[in-house]
Motif scaffolding. Sequence first.
Motif, PDB file in Angstrom:
ATOM      1  N   ASP A 153      69.053  50.467 -28.713  1.00 35.82           N
ATOM      2  CA  ASP A 153      67.740  49.985 -28.292  1.00 35.82           C
ATOM      3  C   ASP A 153      66.676  51.081 -28.218  1.00 35.82           C
ATOM      4  N   THR A 154      67.101  52.347 -28.201  1.00 30.48           N
ATOM      5  CA  THR A 154      66.104  53.422 -28.120  1.00 30.48           C
ATOM      6  C   THR A 154      65.216  53.472 -29.362  1.00 30.48           C
ATOM      7  N   LEU A 155      65.626  52.806 -30.428  1.00 31.97           N
ATOM      8  CA  LEU A 155      64.800  52.760 -31.625  1.00 31.97           C
ATOM      9  C   LEU A 155      63.425  52.169 -31.330  1.00 31.97           C
ATOM     10  N   LEU A 156      63.371  51.250 -30.395  1.00 23.63           N
ATOM     11  CA  LEU A 156      62.100  50.621 -30.033  1.00 23.63           C
ATOM     12  C   LEU A 156      61.068  51.630 -29.557  1.00 23.63           C
ATOM     13  N   GLU A 157      61.534  52.730 -28.980  1.00 19.23           N
ATOM     14  CA  GLU A 157      60.627  53.735 -28.431  1.00 19.23           C
ATOM     15  C   GLU A 157      59.786  54.398 -29.522  1.00 19.23           C
ATOM     16  N   LYS A 158      60.240  54.344 -30.768  1.00 21.71           N
ATOM     17  CA  LYS A 158      59.526  55.004 -31.862  1.00 21.71           C
ATOM     18  C   LYS A 158      58.554  54.068 -32.578  1.00 21.71           C
ATOM     19  N   VAL A 159      58.531  52.804 -32.211  1.00 23.45           N
ATOM     20  CA  VAL A 159      57.650  51.845 -32.878  1.00 23.45           C
ATOM     21  C   VAL A 159      56.266  51.885 -32.233  1.00 23.45           C
ATOM     22  N   THR A 160      55.237  52.080 -33.062  1.00 24.08           N
ATOM     23  CA  THR A 160      53.855  52.087 -32.591  1.00 24.08           C
ATOM     24  C   THR A 160      53.044  51.117 -33.450  1.00 24.08           C
ATOM     25  N   ASN A 161      51.756  51.060 -33.168  1.00 22.74           N
ATOM     26  CA  ASN A 161      50.910  50.186 -33.983  1.00 22.74           C
ATOM     27  C   ASN A 161      50.658  50.762 -35.377  1.00 22.74           C
ATOM     28  N   LYS A 162      51.123  51.992 -35.609  1.00 26.38           N
ATOM     29  CA  LYS A 162      50.996  52.595 -36.933  1.00 26.38           C
ATOM     30  C   LYS A 162      52.282  52.471 -37.758  1.00 26.38           C
ATOM     31  N   THR A 163      53.350  51.996 -37.127  1.00 25.36           N
ATOM     32  CA  THR A 163      54.630  51.900 -37.836  1.00 25.36           C
ATOM     33  C   THR A 163      54.555  50.822 -38.910  1.00 25.36           C
ATOM     34  N   ARG A 164      54.983  51.178 -40.106  1.00 20.09           N
ATOM     35  CA  ARG A 164      54.982  50.227 -41.216  1.00 20.09           C
ATOM     36  C   ARG A 164      56.345  50.064 -41.848  1.00 20.09           C
ATOM     37  N   LEU A 165      57.187  51.092 -41.730  1.00 20.33           N
ATOM     38  CA  LEU A 165      58.414  51.137 -42.515  1.00 20.33           C
ATOM     39  C   LEU A 165      59.566  51.707 -41.687  1.00 20.33           C
ATOM     40  N   VAL A 166      60.777  51.165 -41.929  1.00 22.28           N
ATOM     41  CA  VAL A 166      62.014  51.732 -41.394  1.00 22.28           C
ATOM     42  C   VAL A 166      62.939  51.995 -42.583  1.00 22.28           C
ATOM     43  N   ILE A 167      63.515  53.192 -42.629  1.00 25.85           N
ATOM     44  CA  ILE A 167      64.432  53.545 -43.719  1.00 25.85           C
ATOM     45  C   ILE A 167      65.838  53.669 -43.156  1.00 25.85           C
ATOM     46  N   ILE A 168      66.764  52.874 -43.705  1.00 28.32           N
ATOM     47  CA  ILE A 168      68.167  52.968 -43.292  1.00 28.32           C
ATOM     48  C   ILE A 168      69.021  53.313 -44.501  1.00 28.32           C
ATOM     49  N   ASN A 169      70.203  53.833 -44.229  1.00 32.11           N
ATOM     50  CA  ASN A 169      71.135  54.249 -45.273  1.00 32.11           C
ATOM     51  C   ASN A 169      72.550  53.927 -44.804  1.00 32.11           C
ATOM     52  N   THR A 170      73.189  52.997 -45.482  1.00 27.66           N
ATOM     53  CA  THR A 170      74.550  52.604 -45.103  1.00 27.66           C
ATOM     54  C   THR A 170      75.333  52.214 -46.352  1.00 27.66           C
ATOM     55  N   PRO A 171      76.526  52.810 -46.538  1.00 25.78           N
ATOM     56  CA  PRO A 171      77.114  53.947 -45.838  1.00 25.78           C
ATOM     57  C   PRO A 171      76.209  55.175 -45.919  1.00 25.78           C
ATOM     58  N   SER A 172      76.352  56.027 -44.932  1.00 27.53           N
ATOM     59  CA  SER A 172      75.399  57.109 -44.740  1.00 27.53           C
ATOM     60  C   SER A 172      75.748  58.374 -45.512  1.00 27.53           C
ATOM     61  N   ASN A 173      74.717  58.951 -46.080  1.00 29.10           N
ATOM     62  CA  ASN A 173      74.731  60.340 -46.506  1.00 29.10           C
ATOM     63  C   ASN A 173      73.819  61.075 -45.517  1.00 29.10           C
ATOM     64  N   PRO A 174      74.357  61.912 -44.621  1.00 33.82           N
ATOM     65  CA  PRO A 174      75.572  62.698 -44.787  1.00 33.82           C
ATOM     66  C   PRO A 174      76.798  62.264 -43.990  1.00 33.82           C
ATOM     67  N   SER A 175      76.670  61.353 -43.032  1.00 32.94           N
ATOM     68  CA  SER A 175      77.736  61.176 -42.034  1.00 32.94           C
ATOM     69  C   SER A 175      78.909  60.337 -42.516  1.00 32.94           C
ATOM     70  N   GLY A 176      78.691  59.486 -43.516  1.00 27.05           N
ATOM     71  CA  GLY A 176      79.741  58.573 -43.934  1.00 27.05           C
ATOM     72  C   GLY A 176      79.861  57.351 -43.046  1.00 27.05           C
ATOM     73  N   ALA A 177      79.025  57.254 -42.013  1.00 23.57           N
ATOM     74  CA  ALA A 177      79.080  56.106 -41.106  1.00 23.57           C
ATOM     75  C   ALA A 177      78.522  54.863 -41.783  1.00 23.57           C
ATOM     76  N   ILE A 178      79.066  53.702 -41.415  1.00 21.12           N
ATOM     77  CA  ILE A 178      78.593  52.412 -41.911  1.00 21.12           C
ATOM     78  C   ILE A 178      77.947  51.675 -40.750  1.00 21.12           C
ATOM     79  N   LEU A 179      76.694  51.257 -40.922  1.00 15.25           N
ATOM     80  CA  LEU A 179      76.022  50.518 -39.860  1.00 15.25           C
ATOM     81  C   LEU A 179      76.666  49.148 -39.686  1.00 15.25           C
ATOM     82  N   ASN A 180      77.014  48.826 -38.432  1.00 12.41           N
ATOM     83  CA  ASN A 180      77.670  47.554 -38.163  1.00 12.41           C
ATOM     84  C   ASN A 180      76.647  46.428 -38.009  1.00 12.41           C
TER      85      ASN A 180
END
Length: 377
Positions: A153-180
């Motif tokens: 939920d801390t992601l919400l803290e970064k959203v402002t009225n200027k936010t237009r885009l979110v970039i996600i990567n799954t599976p991740s480079n570099p961590s190899g983690a997969i977003l559930n």
Amino acid sequence: MRPLSTKIAAIAPSATIEITEKARKMQAAGMDVISLSIGEPDFPTPEHITDACIDALRRGETHYAPGKGIPALLSAIAEKIEQENNIPCTPDQVMVGCGAKDSIYEACEAVLSPGDEAIILDPSWVSYEPFVQIAGGVPVHHPLNPKNFQVDDTLLEKVTNKTRLVIINTPSNPSGAILNRESLDLVADICHDHDLIAISDEIYEKLTYGKTHLSLGSLPGMAERTITVNGFSKAYAMTGWRLGYAVSSKEIIGYMNRVQQHTISHPTTFAMYGGVAALKGPQQCIEDMRSEFEKRRAFVLRSMDDMGLSYAPADGAFYAYVRVNGNDTEVASRWLEEAHVAVTHGTAFNHPGWIRISYAASMERLEEAMKRISSVL
């Protein structure tokens, strides 16, 4: 001479390419350097794919092609996206680019206006921030949960009225983690609530180990506001072909196509016929490579355990993302200079204190590399 572009001057060079080039120079000087720093499968492109490209060359497919890609490839991608990723898609919602990297860059140019903010989840691939900057946007970094490398939920803290885009990567480079599913639901909810667009980089989707990949665009209401990016480099060992693609709404793809028309025009014509063969031909080649990566993964993670090093969830891609003591850039430099093993420091991924080890190398070289790393720890 007057100063060159201040915009480009503010952009850092690619750390992964710099480290790889340094390793190559050491090798050229006669040193036995083992490079575990770059994200490139060490397998040849499957023969049926190269044959299709050669046949296209012999047929004379060496001239300009449609800007978004040849119809056969657009149709094959749309079919793949619908059947495998559960995202509604027609060929006119697809655009082929010169690699997934090119597609992500064009997506940033198409979506961002000067001053728009783009949220990047860290650790993040080295090129996301420069893409946002080149497009005139403002990168806003947000760390994934350090316990499990998932979104909270801390992601919400970064959203402002200027936010237009979110970039996600799954599976991740570099961590190899997969977003559930929970992480993807959080991203989707934020996109809906704040009218945001998401870029979902899924280039490693075929390389998973015991976990299931889920596309953000398949979630309710997300197909129209997600730019799903994929390509042929990792799954089919086609890094040098420079062939990737993006899928989204017709409007977004139309804007991306404007960028492409004035930059690359279109991907290499005869290479696209290899892309058709990759998607429409036998898929056992993917499983053969994935299975070999899984064996290497098990060996590298056991080696990390033996050395007492902790690591991120290595559920996908072909990386072990390892926690190190001290300055990660100094550790990576020491491993290269003293052990002659090239790896990538976490600072390159906006995540100090970590090291990315690629296990896209033969088992023989990995065994030697682990011995060398152990000797300098």
